[in-house]
Design a protein around this motif. Structure first.
Motif, PDB file in Angstrom:
ATOM      1  N   CYS A 108       0.833  -1.206   0.000  1.00 36.80           N
ATOM      2  CA  CYS A 108       0.000   0.000   0.000  1.00 36.80           C
ATOM      3  C   CYS A 108       0.870   1.259   0.000  1.00 36.80           C
ATOM      4  CB  CYS A 108      -0.925   0.005   1.212  1.00 36.80           C
ATOM      5  SG  CYS A 108      -2.337  -1.120   1.076  1.00 36.80           S
ATOM      6  N   ASN A 109       1.958   1.240   0.781  1.00 33.86           N
ATOM      7  CA  ASN A 109       2.830   2.409   0.843  1.00 33.86           C
ATOM      8  C   ASN A 109       3.530   2.674  -0.477  1.00 33.86           C
ATOM      9  OD1 ASN A 109       2.207   2.939   3.526  1.00 33.86           O
ATOM     10  ND2 ASN A 109       3.862   1.643   4.309  1.00 33.86           N
ATOM     11  N   GLU A 110       3.656   1.639  -1.305  1.00 34.66           N
ATOM     12  CA  GLU A 110       4.289   1.800  -2.615  1.00 34.66           C
ATOM     13  C   GLU A 110       3.277   2.058  -3.728  1.00 34.66           C
ATOM     14  OE1 GLU A 110       6.668  -1.632  -3.301  1.00 34.66           O
ATOM     15  OE2 GLU A 110       7.916  -1.324  -1.522  1.00 34.66           O
ATOM     16  N   GLY A 111       1.997   2.206  -3.364  1.00 36.72           N
ATOM     17  CA  GLY A 111       0.978   2.435  -4.385  1.00 36.72           C
ATOM     18  C   GLY A 111       0.551   1.182  -5.101  1.00 36.72           C
ATOM     19  N   LEU A 112       0.793   0.014  -4.479  1.00 36.26           N
ATOM     20  CA  LEU A 112       0.395  -1.270  -5.059  1.00 36.26           C
ATOM     21  C   LEU A 112      -0.747  -1.873  -4.236  1.00 36.26           C
ATOM     22  CD1 LEU A 112       3.929  -2.793  -5.775  1.00 36.26           C
ATOM     23  CD2 LEU A 112       2.300  -1.926  -7.455  1.00 36.26           C
ATOM     24  N   GLU A 113      -1.755  -1.055  -3.960  1.00 37.91           N
ATOM     25  CA  GLU A 113      -2.838  -1.488  -3.073  1.00 37.91           C
ATOM     26  C   GLU A 113      -3.530  -2.765  -3.534  1.00 37.91           C
ATOM     27  OE1 GLU A 113      -2.635   3.065  -2.916  1.00 37.91           O
ATOM     28  OE2 GLU A 113      -2.511   1.497  -4.447  1.00 37.91           O
ATOM     29  N   VAL A 114      -3.567  -2.988  -4.831  1.00 36.13           N
ATOM     30  CA  VAL A 114      -4.224  -4.185  -5.357  1.00 36.13           C
ATOM     31  C   VAL A 114      -3.513  -5.456  -4.897  1.00 36.13           C
ATOM     32  CG1 VAL A 114      -2.914  -4.300  -7.517  1.00 36.13           C
ATOM     33  CG2 VAL A 114      -5.263  -5.168  -7.442  1.00 36.13           C
TER      34      VAL A 114
ATOM     35  N   PRO B 277       1.580  -4.439 -16.223  1.00 39.84           N
ATOM     36  CA  PRO B 277       2.789  -5.217 -16.519  1.00 39.84           C
ATOM     37  C   PRO B 277       3.642  -4.578 -17.612  1.00 39.84           C
ATOM     38  CG  PRO B 277       0.867  -6.293 -17.460  1.00 39.84           C
ATOM     39  CD  PRO B 277       0.362  -5.195 -16.567  1.00 39.84           C
ATOM     40  N   MET B 278       3.022  -3.835 -18.511  1.00 39.87           N
ATOM     41  CA  MET B 278       3.814  -3.196 -19.560  1.00 39.87           C
ATOM     42  C   MET B 278       4.763  -2.162 -18.960  1.00 39.87           C
ATOM     43  SD  MET B 278       1.045  -2.931 -22.697  1.00 39.87           S
ATOM     44  CE  MET B 278       2.242  -2.738 -24.026  1.00 39.87           C
ATOM     45  N   ILE B 279       4.300  -1.441 -17.958  1.00 35.03           N
ATOM     46  CA  ILE B 279       5.171  -0.473 -17.293  1.00 35.03           C
ATOM     47  C   ILE B 279       6.149  -1.182 -16.363  1.00 35.03           C
ATOM     48  CG2 ILE B 279       5.243   1.489 -15.712  1.00 35.03           C
ATOM     49  CD1 ILE B 279       4.170   2.137 -18.517  1.00 35.03           C
ATOM     50  N   HIS B 280       5.644  -2.123 -15.576  1.00 34.67           N
ATOM     51  CA  HIS B 280       6.478  -2.788 -14.566  1.00 34.67           C
ATOM     52  C   HIS B 280       7.635  -3.558 -15.196  1.00 34.67           C
ATOM     53  CE1 HIS B 280       7.343  -4.545 -10.651  1.00 34.67           C
ATOM     54  NE2 HIS B 280       7.463  -5.717 -11.244  1.00 34.67           N
ATOM     55  N   TYR B 281       7.356  -4.224 -16.325  1.00 37.40           N
ATOM     56  CA  TYR B 281       8.386  -5.025 -16.987  1.00 37.40           C
ATOM     57  C   TYR B 281       9.021  -4.311 -18.181  1.00 37.40           C
ATOM     58  CZ  TYR B 281       6.633  -8.704 -14.000  1.00 37.40           C
ATOM     59  OH  TYR B 281       6.251  -9.433 -12.899  1.00 37.40           O
ATOM     60  N   LYS B 282       8.860  -2.983 -18.191  1.00 35.68           N
ATOM     61  CA  LYS B 282       9.513  -2.119 -19.190  1.00 35.68           C
ATOM     62  C   LYS B 282       9.162  -2.510 -20.624  1.00 35.68           C
ATOM     63  CE  LYS B 282      13.315  -0.819 -16.140  1.00 35.68           C
ATOM     64  NZ  LYS B 282      12.679  -1.359 -14.924  1.00 35.68           N
TER      65      LYS B 282
ATOM     66  N   SER C 152       0.022 -10.945 -13.737  1.00 30.22           N
ATOM     67  CA  SER C 152      -0.266  -9.592 -13.276  1.00 30.22           C
ATOM     68  C   SER C 152      -1.770  -9.423 -13.104  1.00 30.22           C
ATOM     69  CB  SER C 152       0.270  -8.558 -14.273  1.00 30.22           C
ATOM     70  OG  SER C 152       0.140  -7.246 -13.767  1.00 30.22           O
ATOM     71  N   PHE C 153      -2.142  -8.620 -12.100  1.00 26.30           N
ATOM     72  CA  PHE C 153      -3.538  -8.479 -11.704  1.00 26.30           C
ATOM     73  C   PHE C 153      -3.875  -7.007 -11.523  1.00 26.30           C
ATOM     74  CE2 PHE C 153      -6.586  -8.420  -8.021  1.00 26.30           C
ATOM     75  CZ  PHE C 153      -7.682  -8.903  -8.698  1.00 26.30           C
ATOM     76  N   THR C 154      -4.601  -6.422 -12.435  1.00 26.43           N
ATOM     77  CA  THR C 154      -4.950  -4.988 -12.462  1.00 26.43           C
ATOM     78  C   THR C 154      -3.769  -4.135 -12.007  1.00 26.43           C
ATOM     79  OG1 THR C 154      -6.077  -4.890 -10.304  1.00 26.43           O
ATOM     80  CG2 THR C 154      -7.384  -5.507 -12.203  1.00 26.43           C
ATOM     81  N   GLY C 155      -3.997  -3.116 -11.174  1.00 28.52           N
ATOM     82  CA  GLY C 155      -2.887  -2.234 -10.832  1.00 28.52           C
ATOM     83  C   GLY C 155      -3.197  -1.373  -9.630  1.00 28.52           C
TER      84      GLY C 155
END
Length: 355
Positions: free
Chosen positions: A106-112, A172-177, A298-301
């Protein structure tokens, strides 16, 4: 705090049993807290998850089920502590409406990904002990953290699908560049998620190849969505010609399918991302060892990336392809989805349907 919405009835459409048949349903939304906003829903996209919950596919449906987690609407009231929104703002609500807000995720903005209490928008226990009910309804009450500003120039009907199908492939497109111009992307499946992966891929400057079992989707993939290449995945010879040519693959195919033929298409260090939900994943370990390839899911964001995606879509005029329907047509839309008969997302006109 205003008492405008406290105890107020809300009209929605709900399934009462595993038949999934929807009909009008009156219920009460929870009271608005100091950090909440009340959103008048104007549009709601239809996701396969709506079929899962209305038809009890996971055997955990809490009837009556009001589906819908691709929500777009207008703020109609704000709590006393709300800073980000004001009455009249266009906003979106996605697949979850709460989380613990204290964990690393949650602190990293990955609440999902919150391990302590991510609360889905439908079929979960809300903060007041009631069962969450989704966007096939007149309004929704949500903590401001889990709402998103929809840019003023972005049509609400088109924004709704971004809150699930859009963010599910964008994350996932952003996370995995997968946003490096000149790289190559394969997209398996051309439904609600797949068509957005194609659109994002082209916006990022990627060379995009679409894989489908149906040749009927070729013209749409190339001429409407702008893919660079279309391949019928059952054509073994054509598949072999693409061996070790792709940097990334996003798999959005909903049905069960083989994985090894696609893994062989990845270059060394290639990444295969699943955003689909097959019953099982089976592959030869050599598919990973050869070329040091990776496979992940990957599951939503999270909230931060969801807001970023909405702004990206507005800035780059990227819109999902939709078919707007009245709520009375939702069950038939479910049936069409199961047959693959939609290009590419149904969106319910809530505001006019519930008048």
């Amino acid at each position: 705090m205003s008492s405008f919405q406290e105890g107020k009835d809300c009209l929605g459409w709900a399934a009462r049993d595993a038949s999934g048949v929807l009909s009008p349903y009156h219920f009460k939304r929870r009271a608005i807290g100091a950090d909440d906003i009340s959103v008048k829903i104007t549009y709601c996209g239809i996701c396969y998850g709506d079929i899962v919950y209305t038809r009890n596919k996971h055997e955990d449906s809490k009837y009556p089920v009001v589906p819908g987690h691709e929500i777009a609407g207008i703020v109609q009231e704000v709590g006393s502590n709300v800073q980000r929104f004001k009455t009249g703002d266009p906003v979106g609500v996605g697949t979850y409406i709460n989380s613990c807000r204290n964990c690393d995720e949650c602190n990293e903005g990955l609440e999902v990904q919150c391990p302590n209490g991510m609360v889905p928008t439908i079929n979960a226990v809300d903060v007041d002990g009631t069962i969450t009910k989704g966007g096939y309804s007149g309004f929704i009450v949500v903590h401001e953290r889990y709402c998103y500003k929809i840019p003023e120039n972005y049509p609400l009907a088109l924004a709704a699908p971004l809150l699930c199908s859009g963010i599910t492939v964008y994350t996932p497109m952003i996370h995995y560049k997968m946003n490096q111009p000149g790289k190559s992307l394969g997209v398996i499946g051309l439904g609600g998620l797949g068509h957005m992966a194609v659109k994002f891929g082209k916006a990022f400057g990627l060379n995009v190849t679409v894989f489908s079992t149906s040749i009927s989707k070729k013209e749409e993939a190339l001429n409407v969505l702008g893919a660079d290449k279309f391949v019928v995945s059952t054509d073994e010879e054509e598949m072999k010609t693409l061996s070790r040519t792709l940097d990334f693959i996003i798999d959005s195919a909903s049905g069960d399918h083989p994985f090894d033929p696609y893994m062989s298409l990845l270059k060394t260090n290639g990444m295969f991302v699943m955003v689909c939900y097959p019953k099982e994943v089976k592959l030869d370990p050599l598919s990973l060892f050869t070329g040091m390839r990776s496979i992940t899911g990957s599951f939503t964001g999270g909230t931060k990336l969801t807001q970023e995606m909405l702004e990206f879509c507005a800035a780059n005029t990227k819109y999902p392809e939709i078919e707007v329907i009245p709520i009375e047509y939702a069950y038939e839309a479910f049936e069409r989805m199961l047959k693959g008969d939609v290009k590419y997302r149904f969106v319910i006109d809530i505001e006019n349907s519930l008048k």
